[in-house]
Motif scaffolding. Structure first.
Motif: not given
Length: 72
Positions: A19-21, A24-25, A30-32, A54-56
């Motif tokens: 969930l923390v990752l 970050v995803g 957002l930045i991407g 994938d991270l989300v």
């Protein structure tokens, strides 16, 4: 999907890390998205958006993997 509470409980700590990752995803996505809008070809940072998605989705994948590993 069968109910396997033991697999859910065993996978919960790993899902919390995932969930923390995923948070970050979301930031990476957002930045991407901002960077892809600045790029004239709009495809330069597509891999970054795919990585972020994938991270989300990672917490869901982790929990389903753990529940699938527990036999009936």
């Amino acid at each position: 999907m069968e109910c396997r509470p033991l697999g859910f409980l065993l996978g919960l700590p790993f899902a919390l890390v995932a969930l923390v990752l995923s948070l970050v995803g979301a930031v990476v996505w957002l930045i991407g998205s901002i960077l892809s809008c600045l790029c004239p070809c709009c495809i330069c940072f597509a891999w970054l958006a795919n990585l972020a998605v994938d991270l989300v989705m990672l917490p869901v994948k982790v929990l389903s993997w753990f529940t699938d590993q527990i036999p009936c």
